[in-house]
Enzyme design. Structure first.
Site, short mmCIF file in Angstrom:
data_model
loop_
_atom_site.label_atom_id
_atom_site.label_comp_id
_atom_site.label_asym_id
_atom_site.label_seq_id
_atom_site.Cartn_x
_atom_site.Cartn_y
_atom_site.Cartn_z
N GLU A 127 0.69 -1.37 0.15
CA GLU A 127 0.03 0.19 0.04
C GLU A 127 0.72 1.16 0.05
O GLU A 127 0.54 2.09 0.65
CB GLU A 127 -0.91 0.00 1.03
CG GLU A 127 -2.07 -1.16 1.02
CD GLU A 127 -3.11 -1.43 2.10
OE1 GLU A 127 -2.81 -0.74 3.30
OE2 GLU A 127 -3.88 -2.11 2.16
N GLU A 155 -6.63 -9.96 -3.05
CA GLU A 155 -7.44 -9.93 -1.92
C GLU A 155 -8.78 -9.75 -1.89
O GLU A 155 -9.31 -9.08 -1.36
CB GLU A 155 -6.82 -8.68 -0.66
CG GLU A 155 -5.36 -8.73 -0.73
CD GLU A 155 -4.91 -7.96 0.41
OE1 GLU A 155 -5.88 -7.04 1.10
OE2 GLU A 155 -3.50 -7.77 0.53
#
Ligand SMILES: *[C@@H]1O[C@H](CO)[C@@H](O)[C@H](O)[C@H]1NC(C)=O
Ligand SMILES: *[C@@H]1O[C@H](CO)[C@@H](O)[C@H](O)[C@H]1NC(C)=O
Ligand SMILES: *[C@@H]1O[C@H](CO)[C@@H](O)[C@H](O)[C@H]1NC(C)=O
Ligand SMILES: *[C@@H]1O[C@H](CO)[C@@H](O)[C@H](O)[C@H]1NC(C)=O
Length: 572
Positions: free
Chosen positions: A349, A450
Site C-alpha cells: 500500500e 485480496e
C-alpha cells in the site's frame, strides 16, 4: 419460536432475492433533465453556488458507461457550469430517493472539467447523500483544461428516507463543469456472454491426441473420454493459523484452491512483535499445510507502508537503527523462506502510506525491492494496493499506480507483478476492465490479491463475485486471483463469506463452485480417420481414457499455455 422465525427469515430472503431484479429498467437514467434541454430544471445548487447551462461538452458517452449501455443516444453537448463555489461540497444536485431500488447495482457516469479559478489538480466526486451517509459514486483527479470521465457504482441495501446525488470536490473558488450525468441500473449479467468468449480465447488451447499402435480399421470404434482434473489458473485464498485447526475449513481449502496467502502471519508485526522476539511458527505451520497439499503461496507482506500498521518498537527507532532493522527484516525473512514463497508483496500500500519513505528517504522503496531480489531471486516481487479498479479513489487510480510503478522501475526496482487487492463494493464489469486495460500497458502480470465482495443478500453477493471472477478470467493481463477468505467468522469483511460457520455453502459459494466447474473442459468422442482426436480445453491437468472393445488405456497430461495446438502422443 426461534426456529419458525429462522425459517420465516429464510423464505423472506429467498423471496427478496428472486424479486429484486424484476421490473428493473436496466440502462435507464434516473437523472431528470440529464441532457439539460430544459435549462436547469430538476437540478438545484447544493449550497449557494450558481448553476447555469452552457454548450461545448462532449457528445460521446464516457467509455465505461458506453460499454455497459451498448447502443445509446449521443449526449447533448450541454453542460452545467457551477460558479460562486465557496465550499468544496458545493455543486449541482438532485434528489433521487424515489427512483432507486434496494439491492440494484447502479452505475454512475459523467464528464467533468474545471472552469476558471483552478491552479493545480482538483478532486471531483459524484457523491450520494444517503440519509446522513456519504456514499462514493466515483472520483477522479482533474488537472488540465479538458473533459475527464468520472465513473463508479453504488448500491443501497437498506431503505433510506432521502437520497441526494451531487457533484463536488474542487477547492472553494474553482468553477466546475458537469456534463451528461447518468445513474442507471446496470445489468451485470448482460456482459457475461462476451466475457465467456474472451475467456475461451485466452485460457484455452487446442489439443490433438495422436494415436499410434492402433489399426485404422478400429478408429471409429475407439472411444475417447477426456476429463480435466484441474484448471491450473491460480485461484487462491487467504488462510490464517486459527483456521487450519478446523477440518472442514481445510477440506474446502485444499479441494477448491491451488494458491494461498496468509492473513497476518507473515507480517512483520506478527513475526517480530517486539524487537528480537521472533515468531515464525504460525507461518511455518501454514506453509507446511500448503506444501503438503501442493498449494503455492504468496508472501504477504515484507513491509507495510501505512503508518497505523507499523508496530511501536519500529516507530521508536531512530533513522540509523530503523535502516538496520529493515535490513534485518529482509535478511531474516527471505533467507529463512528462500525458494518457498512464489510471490512477495514487498511494501504494501505505497499509494496509501509513506512510513518508511518518510523516515528513510525515497530510495528505501527501491532498495527493498533490490535486496529482496538478491536474497530470493526466484520470487516475483509485487506492488499491492487497494481501490485501484473501482473508480472511487484518486490516490490509487490506474494512472497513479502506473506512475508509481514506473517511478520504482526507474530507480531500479525489479517489479515483477501488479497486485490489485480487490476489496470492492458493487462491482461493474466495464469499470473494472477499464482499469485492467490501463494497467495492462505496463506488460506486467496483474493479480487480484485480496478479493472480497459484500452484500447482505447472498444472491447479490454471488453476482458481485461472478462479475469479478469473470472479469479476471477474461482479461489477458490477469494471471491469478486470490480471495480474502471464504469462511464466515474468519472474514475481515462483513457479509462477504461463501461458506457459513456451520460449513454450509451459501449462494455466493455455490456460484463460485459453479464457475470453477465451468472452467473445466470435458470431451468425448471417437478417434477420427487420421487416427486423431481433437478438442479445445482450459489450461490444466487432464486424464484421457481410450477404450476399444475390452481394452482400456489411460494417460494423464498437462495442457500448458501456447499458441499452437498441443500434440499428445498416445501409444495404444
Ligand atoms: C455564500 O455563502 C457564504 C457563506 O456561507 C458567503 O460568504 C458567500 O458570500 C455566499 N455567496 C453567495 C454568492 O451568496
Ligand atoms: C458569481 O460568479 C460570477 C462569475 O463567475 C460573478 O459574475 C457573479 O457576480 C457571482 N455572483 C455572486 C452572487 O457572487
Ligand atoms: C483392431 O481390430 C482388429 C480386427 O479388426 C483386431 O484384430 C485388433 O486386435 C484390433 N486392435 C486393437 C488395438 O484392439
Ligand atoms: C540511534 O539510537 C541508538 C540507541 O538506540 C544510539 O546508540 C545511536 O547513537 C542513535 N543514532 C543516532 C544517529 O542518533
Amino acid at each position: 419460536m426461534v426456529l419458525s422465525r429462522m425459517i420465516h427469515t429464510n423464505i423472506l430472503r429467498t423471496l427478496i432475492a428472486s424479486c429484486f431484479l424484476q421490473g428493473v429498467a436496466f440502462g435507464v437514467n434516473v437523472i431528470e433533465n440529464s441532457n439539460l434541454a430544459d435549462g436547469t430544471n430538476g437540478w438545484y445548487p447544493l449550497g449557494n453556488c450558481t448553476l447555469s447551462v452552457k454548450t461545448g461538452s462532449p457528445h460521446i458517452m464516457p467509455p465505461m458507461a458506453r460499454d455497459s449501455l451498448g447502443p445509446h443516444e449521443l449526449l447533448s453537448g450541454r453542460y452545467i457550469l457551477v460558479t460562486n463555489r465557496t465550499q468544496t461540497w458545493m455543486g449541482p444536485a438532485q434528489t433521487i430517493t424515489d427512483k432507486l431500488k434496494l439491492f440494484v447495482t447502479y452505475q454512475v457516469s459523467a464528464w467533468v472539467r474545471l472552469g476558471s479559478g483552478s491552479s493545480g489538480p482538483q478532486n471531483v466526486n459524484v457523491a450520494l447523500g444517503v440519509d446522513n451517509q456519504w456514499v462514493n459514486g466515483g472520483q477522479t483527479e482533474v488537472s488540465d483544461q479538458r473533459w475527464h470521465e468520472i465513473g463508479g457504482s453504488f448500491r443501497i441495501e437498506k431503505q433510506p428516507s432521502k437520497v441526494m446525488v451531487y457533484v463536488q470536490g474542487p477547492a472553494s473558488g474553482v468553477d466546475l463543469m458537469v456534463a451528461g450525468l447518468q445513474i442507471f441500473p446496470v445489468d451485470r449479467h448482460a456482459r457475461f456472454k462476451y466475457l465467456k468468449s474472451q475467456t475461451d480465447k485466452i485460457r484455452k488451447r487446442d489439443v490433438t491426441l495422436k494415436f499410434s499402435g492402433l489399426d485404422a480399421s478400429n478408429y471409429s470404434k475407439t472411444s475417447v473420454q477426456v476429463r480435466q482434473i484441474q484448471n491450473n489458473f491460480p485461484v487462491g485464498t487467504c488462510i490464517s493459523r486459527m483456521n487450519i485447526d478446523n477440518e472442514d475449513f481445510v477440506d474446502f481449502f485444499v479441494k477448491h484452491f491451488n494458491w494461498a496467502v496468509f492473513g497476518n502471519e507473515l507480517k512483520w508485526y506478527w513475526t517480530e512483535p517486539q524487537q528480537g522476539n521472533f515468531n515464525y511458527k504460525d507461518a511455518d505451520d501454514l506453509l507446511n499445510l500448503c506444501q503438503k497439499n501442493k498449494i503455492e503461496t504468496r508472501g504477504h507482506c515484507i513491509f507495510w507502508e501505512v503508518d497505523g500498521t507499523v508496530q511501536q518498537w519500529i516507530k521508536a527507532l531512530n533513522k540509523t537503527d530503523l535502516m538496520a532493522a529493515v535490513q534485518n527484516r529482509l535478511n531474516g525473512l527471505l533467507t529463512r523462506y528462500k525458494g518457498k514463497f512464489n510471490h512477495y508483496d514487498v511494501n504494501n500500500e505505497m499509494l496509501h502510506g509513506s512510513f518508511y519513505q518518510d523516515r528513510l528517504g525515497k530510495d528505501i522503496r527501491a532498495n527493498m525491492f533490490k535486496t529482496a531480489n538478491q536474497l530470493d531471486p526466484a520470487a516475483t516481487l509485487f506492488v499491492n494496493d487497494y481501490h485501484v479498479e473501482d473508480g472511487c479513489d484518486t490516490r490509487s487510480c490506474p494512472e497513479k499506480y502506473i506512475e508509481h510503478i514506473l517511478d520504482l522501475q526507474e530507480q531500479g526496482s525489479p517489479v515483477g507483478g501488479i497486485g490489485i487487492q480487490g476489496h470492492i463494493d458493487s462491482p461493474v464489469g466495464p469499470i473494472v476492465c477499464s482499469s485492467l486495460d490501463k494497467l495492462g500497458i505496463l506488460g506486467l502480470p496483474i493479480w487480484f490479491t485480496e478479493l472480497d465482495v459484500s452484500s447482505t443478500n447472498e444472491y447479490v453477493r454471488a453476482d458481485d463475485l461472478e462479475v469479478m471472477l469473470r472479469e479476471a478470467m477474461a482479461h489477458p493481463a490477469v494471471e491469478g486471483l486470490m480471495l480474502w477468505g471464504f469462511w464466515e467468522l474468519f472474514m475481515s469483511r462483513d457479509n462477504s463469506h461463501l461458506v457459513n460457520a456451520e460449513g454450509e455453502i451459501n449462494e455466493a459459494g455455490k456460484r463460485f463452485l459453479a464457475l470453477k466447474q465451468e472452467w473445466l473442459s470435458h470431451s468425448h468422442g471417437n478417434v477420427d480417420q487420421q487416427g486423431q482426436y481433437n478438442f479445445r480445453g482450459f489450461h490444466g491437468t487432464y486424464k484421457v481414457d481410450i477404450v476399444i472393445d475390452t481394452k482400456k488405456v489411460s494417460k494423464t497430461f498437462v495442457l500448458d499455455k501456447g499458441d499452437s495446438p498441443m500434440v499428445v502422443s498416445i501409444d495404444f
